[in-house]
Scaffold this motif. Structure first.
Motif, PDB file in Angstrom:
ATOM      1  N   VAL A   8     -17.031  39.641  21.353  1.00 29.26           N
ATOM      2  CA  VAL A   8     -17.053  38.957  22.835  1.00 29.26           C
ATOM      3  C   VAL A   8     -18.544  39.070  23.437  1.00 29.26           C
ATOM      4  O   VAL A   8     -19.271  39.587  23.182  1.00 29.26           O
ATOM      5  N   SER A   9     -18.573  37.846  24.049  1.00 28.16           N
ATOM      6  CA  SER A   9     -19.808  37.454  25.056  1.00 28.16           C
ATOM      7  C   SER A   9     -19.653  38.632  26.286  1.00 28.16           C
ATOM      8  O   SER A   9     -20.697  39.033  26.982  1.00 28.16           O
ATOM      9  N   GLU A  10     -18.150  38.841  26.854  1.00 28.88           N
ATOM     10  CA  GLU A  10     -18.167  39.607  27.797  1.00 28.88           C
ATOM     11  C   GLU A  10     -16.417  39.889  27.812  1.00 28.88           C
ATOM     12  O   GLU A  10     -15.762  39.039  27.249  1.00 28.88           O
ATOM     13  N   ALA A  11     -15.932  41.210  28.222  1.00 31.99           N
ATOM     14  CA  ALA A  11     -14.754  41.497  28.333  1.00 31.99           C
ATOM     15  C   ALA A  11     -14.614  42.433  29.538  1.00 31.99           C
ATOM     16  O   ALA A  11     -15.455  43.220  29.708  1.00 31.99           O
ATOM     17  N   ALA A  12     -13.298  42.746  30.174  1.00 31.71           N
ATOM     18  CA  ALA A  12     -12.969  43.423  31.166  1.00 31.71           C
ATOM     19  C   ALA A  12     -11.570  44.024  30.928  1.00 31.71           C
ATOM     20  O   ALA A  12     -10.604  43.014  30.486  1.00 31.71           O
ATOM     21  N   VAL A  13     -11.218  45.168  31.640  1.00 27.13           N
ATOM     22  CA  VAL A  13      -9.822  45.494  31.673  1.00 27.13           C
ATOM     23  C   VAL A  13      -9.508  45.874  33.123  1.00 27.13           C
ATOM     24  O   VAL A  13     -10.463  46.600  33.721  1.00 27.13           O
ATOM     25  N   THR A  14      -8.554  45.290  33.842  1.00 25.78           N
ATOM     26  CA  THR A  14      -8.076  45.786  35.083  1.00 25.78           C
ATOM     27  C   THR A  14      -6.930  46.186  35.163  1.00 25.78           C
ATOM     28  O   THR A  14      -6.018  45.857  34.561  1.00 25.78           O
ATOM     29  N   ILE A  15      -6.615  47.366  36.125  1.00 30.22           N
ATOM     30  CA  ILE A  15      -5.152  48.038  36.359  1.00 30.22           C
ATOM     31  C   ILE A  15      -5.076  48.052  37.648  1.00 30.22           C
ATOM     32  O   ILE A  15      -5.936  48.462  38.300  1.00 30.22           O
ATOM     33  N   GLU A  16      -4.014  47.425  38.067  1.00 26.29           N
ATOM     34  CA  GLU A  16      -3.404  47.344  39.310  1.00 26.29           C
ATOM     35  C   GLU A  16      -4.600  46.835  40.249  1.00 26.29           C
ATOM     36  O   GLU A  16      -4.828  47.626  41.353  1.00 26.29           O
ATOM     37  N   GLY A  17      -5.408  45.831  39.926  1.00 26.11           N
ATOM     38  CA  GLY A  17      -6.371  45.383  40.822  1.00 26.11           C
ATOM     39  C   GLY A  17      -7.630  45.843  40.652  1.00 26.11           C
ATOM     40  O   GLY A  17      -8.699  45.359  41.240  1.00 26.11           O
ATOM     41  N   ASN A  18      -7.967  47.011  39.773  1.00 23.22           N
ATOM     42  CA  ASN A  18      -8.950  47.889  39.787  1.00 23.22           C
ATOM     43  C   ASN A  18      -9.708  47.584  38.200  1.00 23.22           C
ATOM     44  O   ASN A  18      -9.049  47.764  37.423  1.00 23.22           O
ATOM     45  N   LYS A  19     -10.786  47.162  38.113  1.00 18.70           N
ATOM     46  CA  LYS A  19     -11.531  47.104  36.894  1.00 18.70           C
ATOM     47  C   LYS A  19     -11.962  48.431  36.357  1.00 18.70           C
ATOM     48  O   LYS A  19     -12.856  48.985  37.256  1.00 18.70           O
ATOM     49  N   VAL A  20     -11.264  48.740  35.285  1.00 18.69           N
ATOM     50  CA  VAL A  20     -11.549  49.907  34.757  1.00 18.69           C
ATOM     51  C   VAL A  20     -12.575  50.093  33.231  1.00 18.69           C
ATOM     52  O   VAL A  20     -12.998  51.193  32.966  1.00 18.69           O
ATOM     53  N   ALA A  21     -12.986  48.957  32.879  1.00 15.12           N
ATOM     54  CA  ALA A  21     -13.882  48.591  31.757  1.00 15.12           C
ATOM     55  C   ALA A  21     -14.486  47.245  32.066  1.00 15.12           C
ATOM     56  O   ALA A  21     -13.720  46.195  32.303  1.00 15.12           O
ATOM     57  N   ASP A  22     -15.707  47.063  31.500  1.00 16.94           N
ATOM     58  CA  ASP A  22     -16.423  45.928  31.646  1.00 16.94           C
ATOM     59  C   ASP A  22     -17.724  45.864  30.728  1.00 16.94           C
ATOM     60  O   ASP A  22     -18.557  46.858  30.960  1.00 16.94           O
ATOM     61  N   ILE A  23     -17.586  44.864  30.093  1.00 17.36           N
ATOM     62  CA  ILE A  23     -18.903  45.043  29.044  1.00 17.36           C
ATOM     63  C   ILE A  23     -19.302  43.458  28.901  1.00 17.36           C
ATOM     64  O   ILE A  23     -18.834  42.453  29.219  1.00 17.36           O
ATOM     65  N   LYS A  24     -20.637  43.523  28.376  1.00 20.80           N
ATOM     66  CA  LYS A  24     -21.210  42.086  27.985  1.00 20.80           C
ATOM     67  C   LYS A  24     -21.006  42.008  26.349  1.00 20.80           C
ATOM     68  O   LYS A  24     -19.930  42.379  25.947  1.00 20.80           O
TER      69      LYS A  24
END
Length: 150
Positions: A8-24
């Motif tokens: 990935v160039s970027e990725a993120a995980v959101t749970i109940e509207g809160n971003k819990v993981a975020d990478i480039k």
């Protein structure tokens, strides 16, 4: 264990509207655990992923690993990787480990990935309803099954 790796160039995980993981740049790894998985599966899979040469070198050839490029990693549990779809139209997840067996294996895999990679990695939350966003780079998507090493 089954894993789906996405460069990935970027990725993120959101749970109940809160971003819990975020990478480039790096890897988004979906991992599915079954009852037969052991520490041997954890060790083999983590070592394989960290050394897998799926990132481009200066010549545009896939000769570098996530470790070589100092890439970031998100690991997300995904029991649906063990879906059996042979019969009928409703997938069966009979091979997927139940949470009491899967959570310790998942957590051990995350720790082993950190050990192999030499840095912290990010995760989703086991069993949560997660929203995963990614920008697949390539696209490069690799499927690995520890029960099919040869």
């Amino acid at each position: 264990m089954k894993a789906v790796l996405q460069r990935v160039s970027e990725a993120a995980v959101t749970i109940e509207g809160n971003k819990v993981a975020d990478i480039k740049a790096g890897l988004l790894i979906f991992v599915g655990i079954e009852d037969a998985d052991t520490q041997e599966d954890i060790d083999w899979l983590a070592a394989k992923i960290v050394k897998l040469r799926i990132f481009n070198d200066a010549d545009g050839l896939m000769n570098l690993s996530v470790q070589d490029v100092n890439g970031d990693v998100i690991v997300v549990s995904q029991f649906t990787l063990h879906a059996a779809t042979k019969k009928g139209n409703r997938p069966s997840y009979i091979k997927a480990a139940k949470p009491d067996a899967a959570i310790p294996i998942y957590e051990a895999f995350v720790k082993q990935m950190e050990k192999e990679l030499g840095k912290d990695i990010q995760t989703g939350k086991f069993g949560a309803d997660m929203k995963v966003s990614l920008l697949n780079d390539g696209p490069v998507t690799i499927i690995i099954d520890t029960k099919n090493k040869e």
